[in-house]
Scaffold this active site. Sequence first.
Site, PDB file in Angstrom:
ATOM      1  N   LYS A 136       0.900  -1.174   0.000  1.00  0.00           N
ATOM      2  CA  LYS A 136       0.000   0.000   0.000  1.00  0.00           C
ATOM      3  C   LYS A 136       0.935   1.220   0.000  1.00  0.00           C
ATOM      4  O   LYS A 136       1.421   1.651   1.022  1.00  0.00           O
ATOM      5  CB  LYS A 136      -0.871  -0.034   1.262  1.00  0.00           C
ATOM      6  CG  LYS A 136      -2.186   0.714   1.193  1.00  0.00           C
ATOM      7  CD  LYS A 136      -2.093   2.166   0.787  1.00  0.00           C
ATOM      8  CE  LYS A 136      -1.625   3.085   1.893  1.00  0.00           C
ATOM      9  NZ  LYS A 136      -1.346   4.464   1.436  1.00  0.00           N
TER      10      LYS A 136
ATOM     11  N   CYS B 270      14.289  10.176   6.387  1.00  0.00           N
ATOM     12  CA  CYS B 270      14.137   9.816   7.797  1.00  0.00           C
ATOM     13  C   CYS B 270      15.489   9.803   8.507  1.00  0.00           C
ATOM     14  O   CYS B 270      15.546   9.809   9.725  1.00  0.00           O
ATOM     15  CB  CYS B 270      13.485   8.455   7.921  1.00  0.00           C
ATOM     16  SG  CYS B 270      14.429   7.206   7.063  1.00  0.00           S
TER      17      CYS B 270
ATOM     18  N   GLU C 150       9.183  17.226  14.247  1.00  0.00           N
ATOM     19  CA  GLU C 150       9.899  16.748  13.066  1.00  0.00           C
ATOM     20  C   GLU C 150       9.448  17.634  11.897  1.00  0.00           C
ATOM     21  O   GLU C 150       8.293  17.567  11.474  1.00  0.00           O
ATOM     22  CB  GLU C 150       9.544  15.285  12.769  1.00  0.00           C
ATOM     23  CG  GLU C 150      10.301  14.758  11.572  1.00  0.00           C
ATOM     24  CD  GLU C 150       9.880  13.359  11.107  1.00  0.00           C
ATOM     25  OE1 GLU C 150       8.716  12.985  11.300  1.00  0.00           O
ATOM     26  OE2 GLU C 150      10.733  12.665  10.536  1.00  0.00           O
TER      27      GLU C 150
HETATM   28  P1  NAD Z   1       2.692   9.235   6.855  1.00  0.00           P
HETATM   29  O1  NAD Z   1       2.750   8.665   8.219  1.00  0.00           O
HETATM   30  O2  NAD Z   1       1.816  10.421   6.612  1.00  0.00           O
HETATM   31  O3  NAD Z   1       2.208   8.125   5.796  1.00  0.00           O
HETATM   32  C1  NAD Z   1       2.786   6.846   5.752  1.00  0.00           C
HETATM   33  C2  NAD Z   1       1.760   5.850   5.231  1.00  0.00           C
HETATM   34  O4  NAD Z   1       0.678   5.798   6.154  1.00  0.00           O
HETATM   35  C3  NAD Z   1       1.172   6.216   3.865  1.00  0.00           C
HETATM   36  O5  NAD Z   1       1.065   5.045   3.085  1.00  0.00           O
HETATM   37  C4  NAD Z   1      -0.190   6.784   4.209  1.00  0.00           C
HETATM   38  O6  NAD Z   1      -1.153   6.539   3.209  1.00  0.00           O
HETATM   39  C5  NAD Z   1      -0.555   6.051   5.490  1.00  0.00           C
HETATM   40  N1  NAD Z   1      -1.393   6.867   6.383  1.00  0.00           N
HETATM   41  C6  NAD Z   1      -1.369   8.222   6.514  1.00  0.00           C
HETATM   42  N2  NAD Z   1      -2.270   8.607   7.440  1.00  0.00           N
HETATM   43  C7  NAD Z   1      -2.867   7.483   7.909  1.00  0.00           C
HETATM   44  C8  NAD Z   1      -3.872   7.238   8.896  1.00  0.00           C
HETATM   45  N3  NAD Z   1      -4.443   8.238   9.587  1.00  0.00           N
HETATM   46  N4  NAD Z   1      -4.233   5.966   9.138  1.00  0.00           N
HETATM   47  C9  NAD Z   1      -3.658   4.947   8.450  1.00  0.00           C
HETATM   48  N5  NAD Z   1      -2.702   5.135   7.509  1.00  0.00           N
HETATM   49  C10 NAD Z   1      -2.300   6.381   7.246  1.00  0.00           C
HETATM   50  O7  NAD Z   1       4.210   9.549   6.423  1.00  0.00           O
HETATM   51  P2  NAD Z   1       4.725  10.350   5.148  1.00  0.00           P
HETATM   52  O8  NAD Z   1       4.443  11.793   5.323  1.00  0.00           O
HETATM   53  O9  NAD Z   1       4.303   9.675   3.912  1.00  0.00           O
HETATM   54  O10 NAD Z   1       6.303  10.094   5.291  1.00  0.00           O
HETATM   55  C11 NAD Z   1       7.149  10.880   6.071  1.00  0.00           C
HETATM   56  C12 NAD Z   1       7.324  10.297   7.455  1.00  0.00           C
HETATM   57  O11 NAD Z   1       7.855   8.982   7.369  1.00  0.00           O
HETATM   58  C13 NAD Z   1       8.321  11.074   8.306  1.00  0.00           C
HETATM   59  O12 NAD Z   1       7.819  11.144   9.602  1.00  0.00           O
HETATM   60  C14 NAD Z   1       9.583  10.228   8.236  1.00  0.00           C
HETATM   61  O13 NAD Z   1      10.467  10.409   9.314  1.00  0.00           O
HETATM   62  C15 NAD Z   1       8.999   8.869   8.230  1.00  0.00           C
HETATM   63  N6  NAD Z   1       9.928   7.885   7.684  1.00  0.00           N
HETATM   64  C16 NAD Z   1      10.529   7.052   8.560  1.00  0.00           C
HETATM   65  C17 NAD Z   1      11.446   6.131   8.112  1.00  0.00           C
HETATM   66  C18 NAD Z   1      12.141   5.201   9.053  1.00  0.00           C
HETATM   67  O14 NAD Z   1      12.854   4.346   8.574  1.00  0.00           O
HETATM   68  N7  NAD Z   1      11.982   5.314  10.356  1.00  0.00           N
HETATM   69  C19 NAD Z   1      11.733   6.040   6.731  1.00  0.00           C
HETATM   70  C20 NAD Z   1      11.075   6.904   5.858  1.00  0.00           C
HETATM   71  C21 NAD Z   1      10.164   7.823   6.359  1.00  0.00           C
END
Ligand code: NAD
Length: 504
Positions: free
Chosen positions: A180, A288, A389
């Site tokens: 997804k 990240c 962040e």
């Molecule tokens: P996000 O949390 O908004 O989205 C991630 C995924 O979750 C997406 O597929 C999205 O569709 C889904 N999602 C969003 N809101 C949701 C909800 N309310 N309920 C269920 N699913 C939901 O993250 P983003 O903005 O796409 O990515 C950036 C974030 O990811 C930053 O916080 C970054 O630090 C983190 N990140 C972490 C790592 C790691 O390895 N720790 C790696 C890459 C990114």
Amino acid sequence: MSAIATEVTEILHFINGKATAGAGTETHPVYNPATGEVTGQLRLASPADLDETVAAAVAAAASWSETSLVKRTKILFRFQQLLTEHTDELARIVTSEHGKVLSDAAGEIGRGIEVVEFACGISQALKGEFSDQVSGGIDVFSFRQPLGVVAGITPFNFPVMVPLWMAPVAIATGNAFILKPSERDPSAALLIAELFKQAGLPDGVFQVLHGGKETVDGLLTHPDVDGISFVGSTPIAKYVHETATKHGKRVQALGGAKNHAVIMPDADMELAADHINAAAFGSAGQRCMAISVAVAVGDAADALVDKLAERGRGVNVSHGFDEKADMGPVITPASKSRLQKIVGEAEEAGAALILDGRDLVVKDHENGFFVGPTILDKVSREMSAYTEEIFGPVLVVLRVASLEEAIEVVNANPYGNGTAIFTSSGAHARTYTRRIHVGMVGVNIPLPVPVAWHSFGGWKDSLFGEHHIYGPDGVRFYTRGKAVTQRWPEPAQASTASFNFPSN
Ligand code: NAD
């Protein structure tokens, strides 16, 4: 959400070996962040699409898990080859929807390919253990078996690498995998699906299902989904971990980050400034593992801040297809305005704004979501620029008196993804690496992303669950252990059955 548009690309699911619009009627716009234009309409899954995808995965997992290791591995070798051949095409898709510069997009694909290469050696990683003659005529062996159906829910910032942190290991170990992707840059996932198919992967073993919260919730609660790998922001990671765990699934949920680099007075300041500049502003700070906090120790601060400002001013901000660009836009107008607000708050609260990229405009791309490198000095730990962040090209500088204080600052932060120390002292480096409560640590390395045969993961609010991702922990996550105790008595052997608990 909007009605389906026809003038832009329609972005489809990939279910049971075919690209399909599915039964859902809702769509979500996908933007080119460098121009601000809508370039795609993403089909969002209906509950029926979800059920169809999971049912296909269940059927595929049953036969895939019985497929020999050699056959599975051959497909992964072909997949590796196809990814390599299609790197440029994939990178172009990433740059168009994410905005990062083309060479950086190719870089993330290269790191993803390394995980495929690790998965090509799965026969070694899956070798079990055997103990001969643990008791008279009894042997024990233990080995690992796939979970069944696993889903990966991925963020926007690495639309190829993060899915490839998961899928190759899940598939190599005998699972069916449902991706997804982020709804902000979903198209690369479709090409990955096509390449898996071309490599000979049976239908249903790798599928792509698009959607937002409703689709994620469907996966987290579906009785036929056995495991969830999530990468994204901390609040959603926590929610995913709690919800899927409550529904009996194995979960690894990687969250957000606030990565500190500690700069000691004995560091090579030119090297530190070069690397922190690249690690803070590369990919517009949307990594990240980006360095978002520089912790300057003692009299490192003045020299460091001057050098960082000089390098920050030299960063070339442009659209990702510009070969001279160092960094591109941020992902949405909302990311840009949030960043502008937080920087304004820090300035009002007394931080020194050393470099201000808030109002940067890129010629001929006036509607793009661009922000330039921004540096805030003398930031305090109460400011939102430190507590939040930001996930954009903003570097905050904290000034501390000693290594001891730097360790206290980093350990008090709720995140624990990555960190780095810049020093010429082995003793300082050793003290820091041993005492810091962070999952990935660099010594004179700003982005210590482990290679594919180690595992990647943070501590504290940067990861919920027991397992890090890819590498040996990935193999453990996607498999369950089984131990078999066996006896094959010789026909003439006397029975040793006893009412007492057996002892050896
Ligand atoms: P996000 O949390 O908004 O989205 C991630 C995924 O979750 C997406 O597929 C999205 O569709 C889904 N999602 C969003 N809101 C949701 C909800 N309310 N309920 C269920 N699913 C939901 O993250 P983003 O903005 O796409 O990515 C950036 C974030 O990811 C930053 O916080 C970054 O630090 C983190 N990140 C972490 C790592 C790691 O390895 N720790 C790696 C890459 C990114």
